[in-house]
Design a protein around this motif. Structure first.
Motif, PDB file in Angstrom:
ATOM      1  N   ALA A 167       0.786  -1.197   0.004  1.00  0.00           N
ATOM      2  CA  ALA A 167       0.145  -0.062   0.026  1.00  0.00           C
ATOM      3  C   ALA A 167       0.874   1.404   0.004  1.00  0.00           C
ATOM      4  CB  ALA A 167      -0.697  -0.095   1.294  1.00  0.00           C
ATOM      5  N   ALA A 168       2.106   1.180   0.396  1.00  0.00           N
ATOM      6  CA  ALA A 168       2.902   2.349   0.414  1.00  0.00           C
ATOM      7  C   ALA A 168       3.045   2.960  -0.951  1.00  0.00           C
ATOM      8  CB  ALA A 168       4.103   2.096   1.160  1.00  0.00           C
ATOM      9  N   TYR A 169       3.085   2.200  -1.967  1.00  0.00           N
ATOM     10  CA  TYR A 169       3.544   2.677  -3.302  1.00  0.00           C
ATOM     11  C   TYR A 169       2.251   3.310  -4.026  1.00  0.00           C
ATOM     12  CZ  TYR A 169       7.909   0.620  -2.452  1.00  0.00           C
ATOM     13  OH  TYR A 169       9.190   0.247  -1.786  1.00  0.00           O
ATOM     14  N   GLU A 170       2.473   3.848  -5.128  1.00  0.00           N
ATOM     15  CA  GLU A 170       1.366   4.561  -5.833  1.00  0.00           C
ATOM     16  C   GLU A 170       0.518   3.645  -6.465  1.00  0.00           C
ATOM     17  OE1 GLU A 170       4.504   5.320  -5.927  1.00  0.00           O
ATOM     18  OE2 GLU A 170       5.139   5.523  -7.934  1.00  0.00           O
ATOM     19  N   GLN A 171      -0.901   3.698  -6.517  1.00  0.00           N
ATOM     20  CA  GLN A 171      -1.718   2.867  -7.333  1.00  0.00           C
ATOM     21  C   GLN A 171      -2.016   3.368  -8.585  1.00  0.00           C
ATOM     22  OE1 GLN A 171      -4.864   1.274  -4.852  1.00  0.00           O
ATOM     23  NE2 GLN A 171      -3.339   0.832  -3.005  1.00  0.00           N
ATOM     24  N   TYR A 172      -2.294   2.507  -9.646  1.00  0.00           N
ATOM     25  CA  TYR A 172      -2.572   3.059 -10.952  1.00  0.00           C
ATOM     26  C   TYR A 172      -4.169   2.251 -11.172  1.00  0.00           C
ATOM     27  CZ  TYR A 172       1.968   4.848 -11.276  1.00  0.00           C
ATOM     28  OH  TYR A 172       3.041   5.646 -11.089  1.00  0.00           O
ATOM     29  N   PHE A 173      -4.923   2.951 -11.729  1.00  0.00           N
ATOM     30  CA  PHE A 173      -6.393   2.563 -11.879  1.00  0.00           C
ATOM     31  C   PHE A 173      -6.666   2.261 -13.399  1.00  0.00           C
ATOM     32  CE2 PHE A 173      -8.293   3.085  -7.736  1.00  0.00           C
ATOM     33  CZ  PHE A 173      -7.475   3.964  -7.322  1.00  0.00           C
TER      34      PHE A 173
END
Lengths: 113, 109
Positions: free
Chosen positions: A98-104
Motif C-alpha cells: 500500500a505504500a506505493y502509488e496505485q494505478y487505476f
C-alpha cells in the motif's frame, strides 16, 4: 503499451445473478486491488492481493469474491448476497504494498435491477 | 477508524488563479501521500505523490506535506478549465491505503 484493463465498461444484470468483472494488468505489478465507488463518495476497498494465490478482505468484502491465479489477473465476482451491488467498480495495481502509488483501470459501471 | 478528510466543495477558482486543495489524515503511521484527479464518470488518475515533509513541485502542481500537523495540500498554479475535476487525497501506511471522499474543483472562465 502498459496499463490496466477492465471489462466490460458497462454491465447490466438482474437481481439474484452473480456477475464477474474482469481486471488485467501488464505492468508487472505484484499488488492488485478492487474498490467500489458510489456517487459523490470516495473509494472503498473490497479486496486486495499482494501475491499470486493470496488475497485479503478489505473494508466491504461481504457479498464479493475474488481469485488471483495469475499475476496479471484479478477478477471480482459480485454475488447475489451483495445487497446493493449497483456501483462503479475500480481495479488498481501497484508495485507492491500500500505504500506505493496505485494505478487505476478505466472502471466498470454495474447496474443491477 | 483511521480517516482522510477533505472538504467536499465545490471549490470555485477563476481561470489563471491558484487553486488550493487541503486534506488531513488521522493515522500518524501514514508514510506516503497521493493526489488523484478524477473527471466525472472516469477513473482516478495519479497526479502527485509525496513521502517527505516539505514541498514537491511538478509543473503547475505542488504537493505540500506537514507530518506534524497531519496535513497534505495540493496547489494548482495558473488554473485551467481542464483542471475542473474531483481531487482525491490518499494516505497509506505499509499495510493500507485510505482515500478521502474528494474535493470538487470548478475553474470558472
Amino acid at each position: 503499451d502498459g496499463g490496466i484493463t477492465q471489462s466490460p465498461k458497462y454491465l447490466f444484470r438482474k437481481e439474484g445473478q452473480n456477475v464477474t468483472l474482469s481486471c488485467e494488468q501488464n505492468l508487472n505489478h505484484d499488488a492488485m486491488y478492487w474498490y467500489r465507488q458510489d456517487p459523490g463518495q470516495g473509494l472503498r476497498l473490497i479486496y486486495y492481493s499482494q501475491i499470486v494465490n493470496d488475497f485479503q478482505k478489505g473494508d466491504i468484502a461481504e457479498g464479493y469474491s475474488v481469485s488471483r491465479e495469475k499475476k496479471e489477473s484479478f477478477p471480482l465476482t459480485v454475488t447475489s448476497a451483495q445487497k446493493n451491488p449497483t456501483a462503479f467498480y475500480l481495479c488498481a495495481s501497484s508495485i507492491t504494498g500500500a505504500a506505493y502509488e496505485q494505478y487505476f483501470g478505466p472502471g466498470t459501471r454495474l447496474t443491477v435491477t | 477508524q483511521k480517516e482522510v478528510e477533505q472538504n467536499s466543495g465545490p471549490l470555485s477558482v477563476p481561470e489563471g488563479a491558484i487553486a488550493s486543495l487541503n486534506c488531513t489524515y488521522s493515522d500518524r503511521g501514514s508514510q506516503s501521500f497521493f493526489w488523484y484527479r478524477q473527471y466525472s464518470g472516469k477513473s482516478p488518475e495519479l497526479i502527485m505523490f509525496i513521502y517527505s515533509n516539505g514541498d514537491k513541485e511538478d509543473g503547475r502542481f505542488t504537493a505540500q506535506l506537514n507530518k506534524a500537523s497531519q496535513y497534505v495540500s495540493l496547489l494548482i498554479r495558473d488554473s485551467q478549465p481542464s483542471d475542473s475535476a474531483t481531487y482525491l487525497c490518499a494516505a497509506s501506511s505499509a499495510s493500507k491505503i485510505i482515500f478521502g471522499s474528494g474535493t470538487r474543483l470548478s475553474i470558472r472562465p
